[in-house]
Write a protein that holds these residues in place. Structure first.
Motif, short mmCIF file in Angstrom:
data_model
loop_
_atom_site.label_atom_id
_atom_site.label_comp_id
_atom_site.label_asym_id
_atom_site.label_seq_id
_atom_site.Cartn_x
_atom_site.Cartn_y
_atom_site.Cartn_z
N UNK A 93 29.71 63.54 91.28
CA UNK A 93 30.71 63.77 90.24
C UNK A 93 30.09 64.04 88.88
N UNK A 94 30.85 64.69 88.02
CA UNK A 94 30.43 64.93 86.64
C UNK A 94 30.50 63.62 85.87
N UNK A 95 29.46 63.34 85.09
CA UNK A 95 29.41 62.11 84.30
C UNK A 95 28.98 62.44 82.87
N UNK A 96 29.63 61.80 81.91
CA UNK A 96 29.25 61.96 80.51
C UNK A 96 28.16 60.96 80.16
N UNK A 97 27.33 61.32 79.21
CA UNK A 97 26.42 60.32 78.63
C UNK A 97 27.25 59.39 77.76
N UNK A 98 26.70 58.25 77.38
CA UNK A 98 27.45 57.34 76.51
C UNK A 98 27.75 57.99 75.16
N UNK A 99 26.84 58.82 74.68
CA UNK A 99 27.06 59.53 73.41
C UNK A 99 28.22 60.50 73.55
N UNK A 100 28.24 61.23 74.66
CA UNK A 100 29.33 62.19 74.90
C UNK A 100 30.66 61.46 75.07
N UNK A 101 30.65 60.33 75.79
CA UNK A 101 31.88 59.58 76.01
C UNK A 101 32.46 59.09 74.68
N UNK A 102 31.59 58.59 73.80
CA UNK A 102 32.07 58.11 72.49
C UNK A 102 32.59 59.26 71.64
N UNK A 103 31.93 60.41 71.75
CA UNK A 103 32.40 61.59 71.00
C UNK A 103 33.77 62.04 71.51
N UNK A 104 33.96 61.97 72.82
CA UNK A 104 35.23 62.40 73.41
C UNK A 104 36.37 61.48 72.98
N UNK A 105 36.18 60.17 73.13
CA UNK A 105 37.28 59.24 72.84
C UNK A 105 37.52 59.09 71.34
N UNK A 106 36.56 59.52 70.55
CA UNK A 106 36.73 59.44 69.11
C UNK A 106 37.29 60.69 68.47
N UNK A 107 37.51 61.74 69.27
CA UNK A 107 37.91 63.03 68.69
C UNK A 107 39.41 63.22 68.45
N UNK A 108 40.32 62.54 69.17
CA UNK A 108 41.75 62.79 68.91
C UNK A 108 42.18 62.32 67.52
N UNK A 109 43.02 63.10 66.88
CA UNK A 109 43.58 62.69 65.59
C UNK A 109 44.73 61.71 65.82
N UNK A 110 45.43 61.88 66.93
CA UNK A 110 46.56 61.00 67.25
C UNK A 110 46.04 59.64 67.72
N UNK A 111 46.56 58.58 67.11
CA UNK A 111 46.16 57.22 67.50
C UNK A 111 46.53 56.96 68.96
N UNK A 112 47.67 57.46 69.37
CA UNK A 112 48.13 57.28 70.75
C UNK A 112 47.18 57.95 71.72
N UNK A 113 46.78 59.19 71.44
CA UNK A 113 45.87 59.92 72.32
C UNK A 113 44.50 59.25 72.36
N UNK A 114 44.05 58.76 71.20
CA UNK A 114 42.74 58.11 71.15
C UNK A 114 42.75 56.84 71.98
N UNK A 115 43.83 56.05 71.88
CA UNK A 115 43.92 54.81 72.65
C UNK A 115 44.01 55.09 74.15
N UNK A 116 44.68 56.15 74.50
CA UNK A 116 44.79 56.55 75.91
C UNK A 116 43.40 56.80 76.51
N UNK A 117 42.56 57.55 75.77
CA UNK A 117 41.22 57.86 76.25
C UNK A 117 40.31 56.64 76.22
N UNK A 118 40.44 55.83 75.19
CA UNK A 118 39.61 54.62 75.09
C UNK A 118 39.90 53.69 76.26
#
Length: 277
Positions: A93-118
Protein backbone atom coordinates in the motif's frame (compact mmCIF):
# COMPACT_ATOMS: atom_id res chain seq x y z
CA UNK A 1 -30.71 -12.95 -0.89
CA UNK A 2 -30.94 -9.72 1.04
CA UNK A 3 -32.90 -11.41 3.83
CA UNK A 4 -30.38 -14.24 4.08
CA UNK A 5 -27.48 -11.80 4.45
CA UNK A 6 -29.33 -9.75 7.06
CA UNK A 7 -30.00 -12.90 9.08
CA UNK A 8 -26.27 -13.66 8.91
CA UNK A 9 -25.49 -10.11 10.08
CA UNK A 10 -23.66 -8.88 6.99
CA UNK A 11 -22.94 -5.15 6.92
CA UNK A 12 -25.15 -2.86 4.83
CA UNK A 13 -22.25 -2.12 2.53
CA UNK A 14 -21.60 -5.82 1.87
CA UNK A 15 -25.30 -6.50 1.28
CA UNK A 16 -25.47 -3.74 -1.33
CA UNK A 17 -22.25 -4.90 -3.01
CA UNK A 18 -23.29 -8.55 -3.24
CA UNK A 19 -26.78 -7.79 -4.54
CA UNK A 20 -25.25 -5.46 -7.13
CA UNK A 21 -22.79 -8.20 -8.19
CA UNK A 22 -25.56 -10.75 -8.73
CA UNK A 23 -27.67 -8.18 -10.57
CA UNK A 24 -24.82 -7.35 -12.94
CA UNK A 25 -24.18 -10.97 -13.97
CA UNK A 26 -27.94 -11.45 -14.42
CA UNK A 27 -28.13 -8.46 -16.75
CA UNK A 28 -25.00 -9.59 -18.61
CA UNK A 29 -26.70 -12.84 -19.69
CA UNK A 30 -30.26 -11.44 -19.57
CA UNK A 31 -31.22 -14.41 -17.42
CA UNK A 32 -32.53 -14.88 -13.87
CA UNK A 33 -29.59 -15.62 -11.52
CA UNK A 34 -30.84 -19.16 -10.81
CA UNK A 35 -30.64 -20.10 -14.50
CA UNK A 36 -27.03 -19.02 -14.98
CA UNK A 37 -24.68 -22.02 -15.13
CA UNK A 38 -21.29 -22.28 -13.47
CA UNK A 39 -19.59 -22.18 -16.87
CA UNK A 40 -21.46 -19.00 -17.76
CA UNK A 41 -20.46 -17.44 -14.48
CA UNK A 42 -16.81 -18.33 -15.15
CA UNK A 43 -17.12 -16.74 -18.59
CA UNK A 44 -18.45 -13.60 -16.92
CA UNK A 45 -15.48 -13.51 -14.54
CA UNK A 46 -13.15 -13.91 -17.52
CA UNK A 47 -14.89 -10.93 -19.13
CA UNK A 48 -14.39 -8.84 -16.00
CA UNK A 49 -10.69 -9.69 -15.91
CA UNK A 50 -9.82 -9.35 -19.60
CA UNK A 51 -12.23 -6.66 -20.79
CA UNK A 52 -12.90 -4.54 -17.72
CA UNK A 53 -9.54 -5.05 -16.01
CA UNK A 54 -11.23 -5.70 -12.65
CA UNK A 55 -9.14 -6.14 -9.52
CA UNK A 56 -8.70 -9.38 -7.61
CA UNK A 57 -10.86 -8.02 -4.79
CA UNK A 58 -13.71 -7.32 -7.24
CA UNK A 59 -13.49 -10.86 -8.62
CA UNK A 60 -13.49 -12.31 -5.11
CA UNK A 61 -16.52 -10.20 -4.26
CA UNK A 62 -18.39 -11.68 -7.22
CA UNK A 63 -17.45 -15.22 -6.21
CA UNK A 64 -18.58 -14.63 -2.62
CA UNK A 65 -21.94 -13.27 -3.80
CA UNK A 66 -22.30 -16.21 -6.19
CA UNK A 67 -21.60 -18.65 -3.35
CA UNK A 68 -24.37 -17.19 -1.17
CA UNK A 69 -26.79 -17.37 -4.08
CA UNK A 70 -25.96 -20.99 -4.96
CA UNK A 71 -25.47 -22.44 -1.50
CA UNK A 72 -27.91 -20.56 0.71
CA UNK A 73 -30.72 -19.56 -1.62
CA UNK A 74 -30.72 -22.27 -4.30
CA UNK A 75 -29.59 -24.99 -1.85
CA UNK A 76 -26.96 -26.35 -4.21
CA UNK A 77 -23.85 -28.09 -2.90
CA UNK A 78 -20.98 -25.62 -3.17
CA UNK A 79 -18.36 -28.37 -3.34
CA UNK A 80 -19.68 -29.51 -6.71
CA UNK A 81 -19.58 -26.03 -8.26
CA UNK A 82 -16.70 -24.51 -6.30
CA UNK A 83 -14.90 -21.73 -8.17
CA UNK A 84 -11.27 -21.23 -7.30
CA UNK A 85 -10.37 -17.72 -6.26
CA UNK A 86 -7.57 -15.83 -8.05
CA UNK A 87 -4.22 -15.38 -6.37
CA UNK A 88 -4.08 -12.23 -4.33
CA UNK A 89 -2.12 -9.30 -5.65
CA UNK A 90 0.97 -8.67 -3.57
CA UNK A 91 1.05 -4.91 -3.88
CA UNK A 92 2.34 -2.84 -1.00
CA UNK A 93 0.00 0.00 0.00
CA UNK A 94 0.90 3.66 -0.42
CA UNK A 95 2.26 5.18 2.79
CA UNK A 96 3.05 8.78 3.70
CA UNK A 97 6.12 9.79 5.63
CA UNK A 98 5.41 11.42 8.99
CA UNK A 99 6.35 14.79 7.47
CA UNK A 100 3.91 14.25 4.60
CA UNK A 101 1.16 13.09 6.98
CA UNK A 102 1.54 16.22 9.13
CA UNK A 103 1.52 18.41 6.02
CA UNK A 104 -1.65 16.72 4.80
CA UNK A 105 -3.63 16.98 8.04
CA UNK A 106 -2.46 20.54 8.58
CA UNK A 107 -3.49 21.85 5.17
CA UNK A 108 -7.32 22.24 5.43
CA UNK A 109 -8.57 25.73 6.23
CA UNK A 110 -11.81 24.29 7.60
CA UNK A 111 -11.52 23.22 11.24
CA UNK A 112 -14.01 20.43 10.57
CA UNK A 113 -11.99 19.06 7.63
CA UNK A 114 -8.75 19.31 9.58
CA UNK A 115 -10.22 17.40 12.53
CA UNK A 116 -11.59 14.74 10.19
CA UNK A 117 -8.10 14.08 8.77
CA UNK A 118 -6.38 14.28 12.16
CA UNK A 119 -8.75 11.71 13.64
CA UNK A 120 -8.25 9.40 10.66
CA UNK A 121 -4.47 9.55 10.98
CA UNK A 122 -4.29 9.48 14.80
CA UNK A 123 -6.53 6.40 15.18
CA UNK A 124 -6.15 4.45 11.92
CA UNK A 125 -9.90 4.07 11.49
CA UNK A 126 -11.38 2.95 8.21
CA UNK A 127 -13.26 5.68 6.35
CA UNK A 128 -16.66 4.07 6.96
CA UNK A 129 -15.85 3.69 10.67
CA UNK A 130 -14.84 7.31 10.99
CA UNK A 131 -17.87 8.69 9.18
CA UNK A 132 -20.28 6.62 11.27
CA UNK A 133 -19.03 7.59 14.73
CA UNK A 134 -22.11 8.54 16.72
CA UNK A 135 -21.99 11.02 19.57
CA UNK A 136 -23.01 8.27 21.98
CA UNK A 137 -19.97 6.23 20.90
CA UNK A 138 -17.61 8.79 22.45
CA UNK A 139 -16.63 8.10 26.05
CA UNK A 140 -14.88 11.20 27.38
CA UNK A 141 -14.36 9.77 30.86
CA UNK A 142 -12.42 6.76 29.57
CA UNK A 143 -10.87 8.61 26.59
CA UNK A 144 -12.08 6.03 24.05
CA UNK A 145 -14.33 5.90 21.01
CA UNK A 146 -16.38 2.78 20.28
CA UNK A 147 -16.00 1.74 16.65
CA UNK A 148 -18.27 -0.51 14.61
CA UNK A 149 -16.09 -2.15 11.94
CA UNK A 150 -16.46 -4.82 9.28
CA UNK A 151 -19.08 -7.44 10.02
CA UNK A 152 -20.52 -5.12 12.69
CA UNK A 153 -17.63 -6.07 14.98
CA UNK A 154 -16.98 -3.50 17.66
CA UNK A 155 -13.78 -2.34 19.29
CA UNK A 156 -12.66 0.61 21.39
CA UNK A 157 -9.91 2.98 20.30
CA UNK A 158 -7.97 5.18 22.73
CA UNK A 159 -7.88 8.87 21.84
CA UNK A 160 -5.13 11.25 23.05
CA UNK A 161 -6.27 13.91 25.53
CA UNK A 162 -5.41 16.82 23.22
CA UNK A 163 -7.50 15.30 20.47
CA UNK A 164 -10.47 14.99 22.83
CA UNK A 165 -10.12 18.69 23.60
CA UNK A 166 -10.28 19.38 19.85
CA UNK A 167 -13.39 17.19 19.56
CA UNK A 168 -15.07 19.19 22.33
CA UNK A 169 -14.20 22.46 20.63
CA UNK A 170 -15.57 21.09 17.35
CA UNK A 171 -18.80 19.94 19.02
CA UNK A 172 -19.43 23.33 20.62
CA UNK A 173 -19.03 25.00 17.23
CA UNK A 174 -20.82 22.57 14.88
CA UNK A 175 -23.38 20.90 17.20
CA UNK A 176 -23.88 17.65 15.22
CA UNK A 177 -27.16 15.85 15.92
CA UNK A 178 -26.35 12.13 15.67
CA UNK A 179 -23.02 11.51 13.98
CA UNK A 180 -19.78 13.23 14.89
CA UNK A 181 -19.30 14.31 11.27
CA UNK A 182 -22.47 15.25 9.41
CA UNK A 183 -23.21 16.79 6.03
CA UNK A 184 -25.70 19.57 5.27
CA UNK A 185 -28.61 17.44 6.54
CA UNK A 186 -28.63 17.16 10.37
CA UNK A 187 -28.53 13.55 11.55
CA UNK A 188 -27.08 12.24 8.27
CA UNK A 189 -23.47 11.03 8.20
CA UNK A 190 -20.86 12.88 6.15
CA UNK A 191 -20.51 11.27 2.72
CA UNK A 192 -17.58 9.06 1.70
CA UNK A 193 -17.16 10.99 -1.55
CA UNK A 194 -16.84 14.28 0.36
CA UNK A 195 -14.03 12.87 2.49
CA UNK A 196 -12.34 11.50 -0.64
CA UNK A 197 -12.42 14.98 -2.18
CA UNK A 198 -11.02 16.57 0.99
CA UNK A 199 -8.06 14.17 1.01
CA UNK A 200 -7.35 14.69 -2.71
CA UNK A 201 -7.56 18.48 -2.44
CA UNK A 202 -5.38 18.59 0.67
CA UNK A 203 -2.75 16.32 -0.87
CA UNK A 204 -2.56 18.70 -3.85
CA UNK A 205 -2.32 21.69 -1.52
CA UNK A 206 0.41 20.00 0.54
CA UNK A 207 2.42 19.19 -2.59
CA UNK A 208 2.16 15.42 -2.14
CA UNK A 209 2.65 13.60 -5.45
CA UNK A 210 1.59 10.13 -4.26
CA UNK A 211 -1.77 8.64 -5.22
CA UNK A 212 -3.71 9.53 -2.08
CA UNK A 213 -7.01 8.20 -0.75
CA UNK A 214 -8.51 8.24 2.76
CA UNK A 215 -7.23 4.69 3.31
CA UNK A 216 -3.65 5.92 2.91
CA UNK A 217 -4.03 7.61 6.32
CA UNK A 218 -4.84 4.21 7.83
CA UNK A 219 -1.80 2.64 6.15
CA UNK A 220 0.35 5.51 7.40
CA UNK A 221 -0.97 5.16 10.95
CA UNK A 222 -0.11 1.45 11.02
CA UNK A 223 3.37 1.96 9.57
CA UNK A 224 4.26 4.84 11.87
CA UNK A 225 2.95 2.95 14.92
CA UNK A 226 5.33 0.09 14.16
CA UNK A 227 8.16 2.57 13.72
CA UNK A 228 7.33 4.03 17.13
CA UNK A 229 7.69 0.59 18.72
CA UNK A 230 4.06 -0.60 18.98
CA UNK A 231 4.02 -4.42 18.77
CA UNK A 232 2.21 -6.23 15.99
CA UNK A 233 -0.48 -7.81 18.17
CA UNK A 234 -1.39 -4.45 19.71
CA UNK A 235 -1.55 -2.94 16.23
CA UNK A 236 -3.84 -5.75 15.07
CA UNK A 237 -6.30 -4.88 17.83
CA UNK A 238 -6.15 -1.17 17.02
CA UNK A 239 -6.80 -1.79 13.32
CA UNK A 240 -9.56 -4.35 13.94
CA UNK A 241 -7.95 -7.05 11.79
CA UNK A 242 -9.22 -10.61 12.22
CA UNK A 243 -5.85 -12.08 11.29
CA UNK A 244 -2.37 -11.11 12.40
CA UNK A 245 -1.27 -12.03 8.87
CA UNK A 246 -3.18 -9.04 7.53
CA UNK A 247 -1.43 -6.71 9.94
CA UNK A 248 1.99 -8.20 9.17
CA UNK A 249 2.07 -6.54 5.73
CA UNK A 250 3.08 -3.31 7.49
CA UNK A 251 6.33 -4.96 8.55
CA UNK A 252 7.37 -4.61 4.91
CA UNK A 253 6.62 -0.89 4.99
CA UNK A 254 7.92 0.22 8.36
CA UNK A 255 11.48 1.37 8.86
CA UNK A 256 12.04 -0.58 12.05
CA UNK A 257 15.45 1.03 12.50
CA UNK A 258 13.49 4.02 13.81
CA UNK A 259 11.94 2.00 16.63
CA UNK A 260 13.41 2.37 20.08
CA UNK A 261 15.06 -1.00 20.69
CA UNK A 262 15.84 -1.91 24.31
CA UNK A 263 19.40 -2.55 25.44
CA UNK A 264 19.18 -6.07 26.82
CA UNK A 265 22.54 -5.71 28.56
CA UNK A 266 21.01 -3.18 30.92
CA UNK A 267 18.81 -4.23 33.83
CA UNK A 268 15.16 -3.24 33.76
CA UNK A 269 14.34 -0.30 36.07
CA UNK A 270 12.54 -2.57 38.55
CA UNK A 271 15.64 -4.78 38.74
CA UNK A 272 18.07 -1.97 39.59
CA UNK A 273 17.89 -2.70 43.31
CA UNK A 274 18.44 -6.43 42.98
CA UNK A 275 21.71 -7.80 44.28
CA UNK A 276 23.37 -10.88 42.95
CA UNK A 277 24.97 -13.21 45.46
Amino acid sequence: MEREMRIRNYSERTIRSYICSVGQVSRYFNLPPGRISTEQFKAYLHHLITRENCSVSRINQNISAWKILQQDLLKRKWESIRIRRPRKEKKLPVVLSEIEARALIGSPRSYKHRLLLILAYATGMRRSELLHIRLKDIDRQRSVIKITGKGNKQRELPVPGRLFESLEKYYRRWRPAVYLFEGPVPGKAYSASSMQKIVKDCALKAGIKKNISPHVLRHSFATHMLERGVNLKRLQLLLGHNSLKTTAIYLHLADLDKAQLPDLTQAKPEDDGDERK
